[in-house]
Design an enzyme around this catalytic site. Sequence first.
Site, PDB file in Angstrom:
ATOM      1  N   THR A 199       0.854  -1.203   0.000  1.00 18.68           N
ATOM      2  CA  THR A 199       0.000   0.000   0.000  1.00 18.68           C
ATOM      3  C   THR A 199       0.882   1.242   0.000  1.00 18.68           C
ATOM      4  OG1 THR A 199      -1.824  -1.111   1.097  1.00 18.68           O
ATOM      5  CG2 THR A 199      -1.764   1.291   1.288  1.00 18.68           C
ATOM      6  N   HIS A 319      -8.194   4.478  -1.061  1.00 18.01           N
ATOM      7  CA  HIS A 319      -8.205   4.062   0.349  1.00 18.01           C
ATOM      8  C   HIS A 319      -9.573   4.321   0.996  1.00 18.01           C
ATOM      9  CE1 HIS A 319      -4.837   2.963   3.257  1.00 18.01           C
ATOM     10  NE2 HIS A 319      -5.864   3.026   4.089  1.00 18.01           N
ATOM     11  N   GLY A 373     -14.290  -3.208   1.059  1.00 14.54           N
ATOM     12  CA  GLY A 373     -13.776  -2.715   2.340  1.00 14.54           C
ATOM     13  C   GLY A 373     -14.899  -2.682   3.350  1.00 14.54           C
TER      14      GLY A 373
HETATM   15  C1  FMN Z   1     -11.772   0.851   8.621  1.00 12.72           C
HETATM   16  C2  FMN Z   1     -10.841   0.799   7.449  1.00 12.72           C
HETATM   17  C3  FMN Z   1      -9.511   0.475   7.650  1.00 12.72           C
HETATM   18  C4  FMN Z   1      -8.635   0.389   6.566  1.00 12.72           C
HETATM   19  N1  FMN Z   1      -7.340  -0.011   6.778  1.00 12.72           N
HETATM   20  C5  FMN Z   1      -6.524  -0.231   5.703  1.00 12.72           C
HETATM   21  C6  FMN Z   1      -5.236  -0.807   5.889  1.00 12.72           C
HETATM   22  O1  FMN Z   1      -4.835  -1.130   6.996  1.00 12.72           O
HETATM   23  N2  FMN Z   1      -4.480  -1.007   4.777  1.00 12.72           N
HETATM   24  C7  FMN Z   1      -4.902  -0.678   3.507  1.00 12.72           C
HETATM   25  O2  FMN Z   1      -4.168  -0.876   2.536  1.00 12.72           O
HETATM   26  N3  FMN Z   1      -6.139  -0.150   3.324  1.00 12.72           N
HETATM   27  C8  FMN Z   1      -6.949   0.066   4.383  1.00 12.72           C
HETATM   28  N4  FMN Z   1      -8.216   0.543   4.175  1.00 12.72           N
HETATM   29  C9  FMN Z   1      -8.687   0.796   2.795  1.00 12.72           C
HETATM   30  C10 FMN Z   1      -9.321  -0.479   2.199  1.00 12.72           C
HETATM   31  O3  FMN Z   1      -8.350  -1.449   1.924  1.00 12.72           O
HETATM   32  C11 FMN Z   1     -10.044  -0.174   0.891  1.00 12.72           C
HETATM   33  O4  FMN Z   1      -9.164   0.461   0.002  1.00 12.72           O
HETATM   34  C12 FMN Z   1     -11.295   0.694   1.090  1.00 12.72           C
HETATM   35  O5  FMN Z   1     -11.962   0.334   2.273  1.00 12.72           O
HETATM   36  C13 FMN Z   1     -12.237   0.548  -0.091  1.00 12.72           C
HETATM   37  O6  FMN Z   1     -13.342   1.379   0.034  1.00 12.72           O
HETATM   38  P1  FMN Z   1     -14.757   0.908   0.637  1.00 12.72           P
HETATM   39  O7  FMN Z   1     -14.579   0.829   2.130  1.00 12.72           O
HETATM   40  O8  FMN Z   1     -15.670   2.000   0.237  1.00 12.72           O
HETATM   41  O9  FMN Z   1     -15.090  -0.430   0.038  1.00 12.72           O
HETATM   42  C14 FMN Z   1      -9.101   0.664   5.258  1.00 12.72           C
HETATM   43  C15 FMN Z   1     -10.443   1.003   5.064  1.00 12.72           C
HETATM   44  C16 FMN Z   1     -11.316   1.057   6.139  1.00 12.72           C
HETATM   45  C17 FMN Z   1     -12.755   1.387   5.889  1.00 12.72           C
END
Ligand code: FMN
Length: 421
Positions: A199, A319, A373
Site C-alpha cells: 500500500t 483508500h 472494504g
Molecule cells: C476501517 C478501514 C480500515 C482500513 N485499513 C486499511 C489498511 O490497513 N491497509 C490498507 O491498505 N487499506 C486500508 N483501508 C482501505 C481499504 O483497503 C479499501 O481500500 C477501502 O476500504 C475501499 O473502500 P470501501 O470501504 O468504500 O469499500 C481501510 C479502510 C477502512 C474502511
Amino acid sequence: MRFPLRYPHREDAVEADATAARLDPAPATQMGTPARRLYAGAKLERARTIADLRAMAHRRLPAFAVEYLEGGAEEEATLSRNLAALASWRLVARALKDVSRRDESVTLFGRDMPLPFAIAPTGLNGLFWRKADVLLARAAAQAGVPFAQSTMSNDPIEEVAAVPSLRHWWQLYVFGERRIREALIARAEQAGCEALVLTVDAQFYGDREWEQRRFTHPGRLTIASILESARHPHWIATTLSGGMPSFANDVDYVPEDKRGFFDSAFWIRANMDHSLDWDEAARLRTLWPRKFLIKGILNVDDVERAQRIGADGVVLSNHGGRQLDWTISSLDVLPEARRRVGSQFTLIVDGGMRRGTDILKALALGANAVLLGRATLYGLAAAGESGVTRAIDIMREEIDRDLGLLGASSVRELDASFLTR
Ligand SMILES: Cc1cc2nc3c(=O)[nH]c(=O)nc-3n(C[C@H](O)[C@H](O)[C@H](O)COP(=O)(O)O)c2cc1C
C-alpha cells in the site's frame, strides 16, 4: 429540495446531488411517506442489503468505532466521489438473451474464484469483533474469495494462514527501518501468503477529522465517548472480552515503552517511511517471490510504472476516501488504465462497492475484480463471521440477479457496451 446537498458550497453540486440521490433512496417517498426504515435488528437473515448490515453495525458499535469505520479524510470529498463515480454510470441491458445459466466466477492470478471480489485489507478490525481477521478469513475461505490481511491487523498472520483453503494476501505498510519491512515480508512468505499487497497511499495518515473529535488527545476518548461506549454491552462482550486488541504482527518492532494499543498505533503512524519511492518498491518486488500488487494508485503513468517494475497488478484505490481528500475515484481512471496496460495485467479496483451493480460496473469498465472494504466490515460489525458471510451472500445474490437482468450469462462477458453515462 428533495435531496439535501451535503456539500452545498461545492462547485460540483451536480455531482453532490448524484451522491445524495444514491445515498437517499427517496424517489418513491414524498413528505416522509411511505415511512421506510432499514433493518437494524438482530436477525441476520432479515438483512436484505449491505445497507441493512450497515444499520445493524451502527446500532451495535459505539459511536467512535462507527466514525473509525465510516469516516473519510477532511471534507470527505474523495469519499463522496467514490459513490458519485459509481452513480455516474448507467447499465444498458440486452433484451431477450438466454440467461438461464449465469456464471459469477473470474480468474485471478491464474486461479478461478467463484465471485469477482476479494476482501480488502483493513486495519484495527479488532475494534469491531474479537479475532476479527480470523473471522473475515474464515468467511472468505468458505466463499472461495481472497482475504487481504493488513499490517495493522490485530491477529497473528500465522493464525489467519491456518484457516483452511484460504487465499491469503498480506498487505504491507512500509514503516521504520528497512529490516522491519523485510522481516514482515519474510513472515508473509513463511505463512504461505499468495500475494503481497504494497500500500503506497498512506505514508502520511489522512486526517479523519470527525473521528478525531471523539478524542481529547490522541488515544484518549472524550468522557462523552467513554460513557456512550459503555452503553454498548454487546460490543463490549464480543469485542473487548479478551482485553484490548494489539497489533499482533508489529508490536515486536515497536519500542518497548510504546507497545500499548494506542501508543503502538501512533508510533507506527509517526514512523511511516516518507522516502518510499519506486526504487524501493522495485527492491521489495525482488524480495517477494509470489504475486505482487501495488495498492493506492490513481494515475495511469503510475500504473504503467508498476507494470514496468514487475508488479503483477495494481489496486486502483483512494483508500476508501480516508487519505488524500479531493481525489478522483478508481473508476475514473480504470478505462484509461486498462487501455494502457492491455488485457494481461491485473487491475483491481475498490471504493464504495455496496451493490452487485457496483461490481458489475467495475468489471464492465475493465477491472479483473474488486475489493470490498466497508461492505464486509458492516457484516463483521453487525454479527461477526456469520455477518461477513451474509454480506458475501448478499453480493452473490445481487450479482447473479443483476447479471440475469442485464442480459449477460457471465461476468466475463461484461464490457463497456453494457454501460453509458
Ligand atoms: C476501517 C478501514 C480500515 C482500513 N485499513 C486499511 C489498511 O490497513 N491497509 C490498507 O491498505 N487499506 C486500508 N483501508 C482501505 C481499504 O483497503 C479499501 O481500500 C477501502 O476500504 C475501499 O473502500 P470501501 O470501504 O468504500 O469499500 C481501510 C479502510 C477502512 C474502511
